[in-house]
Scaffold this motif. Structure first.
Motif, PDB file in Angstrom:
ATOM      1  N   HIS A 168      64.107  28.780 -11.928  1.00  9.94           N
ATOM      2  CA  HIS A 168      64.235  29.722 -13.035  1.00  9.94           C
ATOM      3  C   HIS A 168      63.126  30.763 -13.056  1.00  9.94           C
ATOM      4  CE1 HIS A 168      66.530  26.226 -15.177  1.00  9.94           C
ATOM      5  NE2 HIS A 168      67.221  26.759 -14.201  1.00  9.94           N
ATOM      6  N   ASP A 169      61.922  30.382 -12.635  1.00 12.31           N
ATOM      7  CA  ASP A 169      60.817  31.348 -12.622  1.00 12.31           C
ATOM      8  C   ASP A 169      61.090  32.469 -11.624  1.00 12.31           C
ATOM      9  OD1 ASP A 169      59.443  29.951 -14.550  1.00 12.31           O
ATOM     10  OD2 ASP A 169      58.249  28.796 -13.114  1.00 12.31           O
ATOM     11  N   TYR A 223      63.794  34.725 -12.885  1.00 16.32           N
ATOM     12  CA  TYR A 223      63.299  35.599 -13.948  1.00 16.32           C
ATOM     13  C   TYR A 223      62.576  36.812 -13.366  1.00 16.32           C
ATOM     14  CZ  TYR A 223      60.518  37.122 -17.978  1.00 16.32           C
ATOM     15  OH  TYR A 223      59.938  37.865 -18.961  1.00 16.32           O
ATOM     16  N   GLN A 224      61.711  36.577 -12.382  1.00 13.29           N
ATOM     17  CA  GLN A 224      60.983  37.692 -11.771  1.00 13.29           C
ATOM     18  C   GLN A 224      61.937  38.661 -11.076  1.00 13.29           C
ATOM     19  OE1 GLN A 224      57.849  38.283 -12.338  1.00 13.29           O
ATOM     20  NE2 GLN A 224      57.630  36.357 -13.496  1.00 13.29           N
ATOM     21  N   ALA A 276      65.158  39.092 -11.815  1.00 11.92           N
ATOM     22  CA  ALA A 276      65.967  39.763 -12.833  1.00 11.92           C
ATOM     23  C   ALA A 276      65.187  40.904 -13.482  1.00 11.92           C
ATOM     24  CB  ALA A 276      66.424  38.761 -13.881  1.00 11.92           C
ATOM     25  N   ARG A 277      63.883  40.745 -13.638  1.00 11.38           N
ATOM     26  CA  ARG A 277      63.059  41.819 -14.189  1.00 11.38           C
ATOM     27  C   ARG A 277      63.055  43.024 -13.257  1.00 11.38           C
ATOM     28  NH1 ARG A 277      57.266  39.893 -16.077  1.00 11.38           N
ATOM     29  NH2 ARG A 277      57.269  42.070 -16.756  1.00 11.38           N
ATOM     30  N   MET A 280      70.229  39.175 -16.583  1.00 11.82           N
ATOM     31  CA  MET A 280      69.017  38.834 -17.328  1.00 11.82           C
ATOM     32  C   MET A 280      69.331  37.888 -18.486  1.00 11.82           C
ATOM     33  SD  MET A 280      65.829  38.875 -17.786  1.00 11.82           S
ATOM     34  CE  MET A 280      65.008  40.204 -16.895  1.00 11.82           C
ATOM     35  N   VAL A 314      69.615  34.451 -17.154  1.00  9.88           N
ATOM     36  CA  VAL A 314      68.286  33.889 -16.870  1.00  9.88           C
ATOM     37  C   VAL A 314      67.645  33.390 -18.158  1.00  9.88           C
ATOM     38  CG1 VAL A 314      65.956  34.421 -16.078  1.00  9.88           C
ATOM     39  CG2 VAL A 314      67.937  35.260 -14.786  1.00  9.88           C
ATOM     40  N   PHE A 315      67.746  34.188 -19.228  1.00 18.05           N
ATOM     41  CA  PHE A 315      67.228  33.742 -20.515  1.00 18.05           C
ATOM     42  C   PHE A 315      67.918  32.445 -20.950  1.00 18.05           C
ATOM     43  CE2 PHE A 315      65.855  38.239 -21.970  1.00 18.05           C
ATOM     44  CZ  PHE A 315      64.590  38.024 -21.446  1.00 18.05           C
ATOM     45  N   ARG A 341      66.599  29.477 -19.248  1.00 14.84           N
ATOM     46  CA  ARG A 341      65.242  29.154 -19.704  1.00 14.84           C
ATOM     47  C   ARG A 341      65.258  28.725 -21.172  1.00 14.84           C
ATOM     48  NH1 ARG A 341      61.195  31.770 -16.333  1.00 14.84           N
ATOM     49  NH2 ARG A 341      59.868  32.252 -18.124  1.00 14.84           N
ATOM     50  N   ARG A 356      66.181  30.275 -23.722  1.00 16.09           N
ATOM     51  CA  ARG A 356      65.847  31.352 -24.655  1.00 16.09           C
ATOM     52  C   ARG A 356      67.169  31.912 -25.202  1.00 16.09           C
ATOM     53  NH1 ARG A 356      61.428  34.857 -21.315  1.00 16.09           N
ATOM     54  NH2 ARG A 356      61.776  36.283 -23.084  1.00 16.09           N
TER      55      ARG A 356
END
Length: 485
Positions: A105-106, A109-110, A112-113, A129, A132-133, A136, A138
C-alpha cells in the motif's frame, strides 16, 4: 485498456463519458465481481473492493482529437512530449495497480501521488487514488473523492455508488451502504454483484427474509456460490461453520442473536436479549422462537400476551404465536398461523413439525403426514448444510441425497445449482466416470434450459400441505370443544 481485478478488457474509449460507461459495466453487470466458487467454500476474507484501475486518460482524449487536426497546427516536438507523458501515466497506473494487488500500500500510495500530479483531473487517476485511500482504510477521504467525481462526471455515478457502498460497509455505515446499493438496483435490477452485496449485508444483520430474496435472485440468474446455496438451505441464515467467516461478522443486536441461534447457543441468545434495557422490535419474534425451542411455556405465554398488544401482522411472529395456541389446545388457530409461517419461510422445519402435530389434532391425518415428511426432508437438508459448513470434504452420495430432497421440496433452482456443485467436485475428486460426468453435465443443461424457458412459480398449496387456511373453522376455543365430525 480497462484493467480490473480479474481481467483486462480492451476499450476504445476516447472520452470521460466512455470511462464512466466502462466502469459501470464492470460494477453493475458484475462482470468482474467476486467470482462464484462452485465446488469450493468461499475463502475467509473481507469483501473485495471494486477495483477499476487503468482506464483511458484525459491525455488520450487530447491525442485522438489532434489526429484529425492539421499537422502544421502544432510543432512536432509537442506530440513527442505528449506521448511520453501519456506513456508515463499509463506505466505509473499499471505499477500502482500491481502494488495494490501485492498489498504494497505504501508503494501504491507514492505511485498514485505521481499519477495525480501528471493528471489531477483525470477520472482514472482520481479513481486510482481513491482506491489507494480505501486500501489504507482512509474511507471518508476515499468516499469524498469519488462523490466529487460523480458530480463532475455524471457517467461515473453508478460505479461510484457501488464502490463507495462497499467502503461504507467496511467503515460501518451500513444504512448508507444499503441505500446506495438499493439505488443501484433501481437503475440496474439485474446487477448480480449488487444482489450479492445486499444478500451478504442482510445476512450479517439477521434480516433473513430479505437476504433470501436476493439469494434466490442470484440462483435464478445462474450466478451463485456454494456458500450462498448453504444460506438458502438455512433460510437466509449462516450455518454454524460459516459464522466464523470474517466477511459474515454479525451486525447489530438482531444479527448477533441470529448468529448465536445458528451456533445452537439458544440460552445465550435469550440471556443477551432479556438483558437489554430497550429491546429492538425486530428481535421480539426471535425471542418468542427461543422460548419455544427451550420449551419455556410460561415465558412463551407472557411473550404471546405482549405480541397481542403489538397486534403485528408480520408473518415472522406466526410460529411462536402458533406454538402458544397449540399449547392452549387451539390447534385450528395454530394451523392457520403455521401456514403463514411456512409461506414466509419454506425452510422452517420447526413450523412443519408443529403443523403436523396440530393437523393431527384437528383430524387431518393425510396433511399431517405430509407436513411430517416436509419436516424430515428440510431437517436433512439443513443437517447436510451444517456438515458442509464445518467440513470441506464432499461426499457424492450425500450431494445426490441433497438434490433429491430439494426436488421433493419443489425447490428446483437450488437443486439445479447443487447439481453444478456436484459436477465440480466430481471433476476435482474423480468420483464419477467420464460417461457419468457427461451425463450429469447434459442433465444440468437440460434442466437449466427448461427452467429458464418455462419459469417457476412456487405452488402455495404445496407449501401449506394443501391446507386451505380460509376453510378452517376460526375459533379461540380449545380443540376438544369443537363439534365432532
Amino acid at each position: 485498456m480497462l484493467r480490473t481485478d480479474h481481467a483486462i478488457v480492451p476499450t476504445t474509449a476516447v472520452s470521460r463519458t466512455a470511462i464512466g460507461l466502462c466502469m459501470l459495466a464492470s460494477f453493475v453487470a458484475g462482470c468482474h465481481s467476486k467470482k462464484p466458487q462452485t465446488g469450493s467454500t468461499r475463502e475467509t476474507s473481507s469483501q473485495a473492493d471494486i477495483r477499476n484501475e487503468d482506464t483511458t486518460s484525459q491525455t488520450e482524449t487530447a491525442s485522438n482529437e489532434t489526429e484529425v487536426a492539421p499537422k502544421a497546427s502544432r510543432p512536432p516536438s509537442s506530440f513527442a512530449n505528449e506521448e511520453t507523458s501519456e506513456t508515463d501515466l499509463f506505466a505509473l497506473q499499471d505499477e500502482a495497480a500491481i502494488a495494490l494487488e501485492n498489498d504494497d500500500h505504501d508503494k501504491a500510495y507514492q505511485l498514485a501521488r505521481q499519477v495525480m500530479r501528471l493528471a489531477p483531473n483525470d477520472p482514472s487517476s482520481i479513481f486510482l487514488m481513491a482506491r489507494v485511500f480505501g486500501r489504507r482504510n482512509r474511507f471518508p477521504e476515499a468516499i469524498q473523492m469519488l462523490d466529487k467525481l460523480a458530480l463532475s462526471t455524471p457517467d461515473a455515478r453508478l460505479p461510484v455508488l457501488g464502490q463507495t457502498a462497499q467502503w461504507m460497509v467496511q467503515f460501518g455505515k451500513w444504512k448508507d451502504a444499503e441505500q446506495r446499493f438499493q439505488t443501484l438496483l433501481q437503475e440496474a435490477p439485474g446487477a448480480t454483484l449488487v444482489h450479492r452485496e445486499l444478500a451478504e449485508l442482510f445476512i450479517r444483520q439477521g434480516r433473513t427474509s430479505e437476504a433470501t430474496e436476493h439469494l434466490q435472485t442470484l440462483c435464478q440468474q445462474g450466478d451463485i456460490e456454494e456458500l450462498e446455496l448453504r444460506h438458502l438451505l438455512a433460510g437466509g441464515r449462516p450455518f454454524h461453520g460459516d459464522t466464523s467467516l470474517d466477511e459474515l461478522a454479525p451486525i447489530g443486536v438482531r444479527g448477533k442473536t441470529i448468529y448465536a441461534v445458528s451456533r445452537g447457543e439458544w440460552e445465550l441468545a435469550r440471556t443477551e436479549l432479556e438483558a437489554l434495557e430497550t429491546r429492538p422490535s425486530d428481535t421480539r419474534p426471535i425471542l418468542g422462537r427461543i422460548h419455544v425451542h427451550l420449551n419455556d411455556k410460561e415465558s412463551l405465554s407472557a411473550w404471546s400476551e405482549e405480541a397481542d398488544r403489538v397486534e403485528t401482522s408480520n408473518p415472522e411472529w406466526s410460529f411462536p404465536k402458533a406454538a402458544n395456541f397449540a399449547d392452549q389446545g387451539n390447534h385450528v388457530a395454530a394451523v392457520r398461523l403455521l401456514c403463514e409461517a411456512v409461506l414466509f419461510d419454506q425452510t422452517d422445519s420447526d413450523a412443519y413439525r408443529l403443523l403436523s402435530q396440530s393437523l393431527l389434532a384437528v383430524d387431518r391425518p393425510n396433511e399431517s403426514k405430509e407436513a411430517a415428511k416436509r419436516f424430515e426432508l428440510i431437517s436433512e437438508t439443513q443437517r447436510m448444510g451444517r456438515e458442509m459448513s464445518l467440513n470441506e470434504d464432499r461426499d457424492d452420495a450425500k450431494l445426490v441425497s441433497l438434490i433429491e430432497n430439494l426436488d421433493q421440496l419443489q425447490r428446483p433452482w437450488e437443486s439445479l445449482h447443487w447439481c453444478g456443485v456436484r459436477l465440480a467436485y466430481a471433476n476435482t475428486n474423480n468420483s464419477l466416470s467420464q460417461n457419468e460426468l457427461d451425463r450429469l453435465a447434459s442433465q444440468i443443461k437440460e434442466r437449466s434450459t427448461r427452467l429458464n424457458n418455462e419459469g417457476w412459480i412456487p405452488d402455495r398449496q404445496f407449501v401449506t400441505c394443501w391446507i386451505d387456511r380460509d376453510s378452517l373453522q376460526q375459533t379461540d376455543a380449545p380443540i376438544d370443544t369443537l363439534p365432532k365430525k
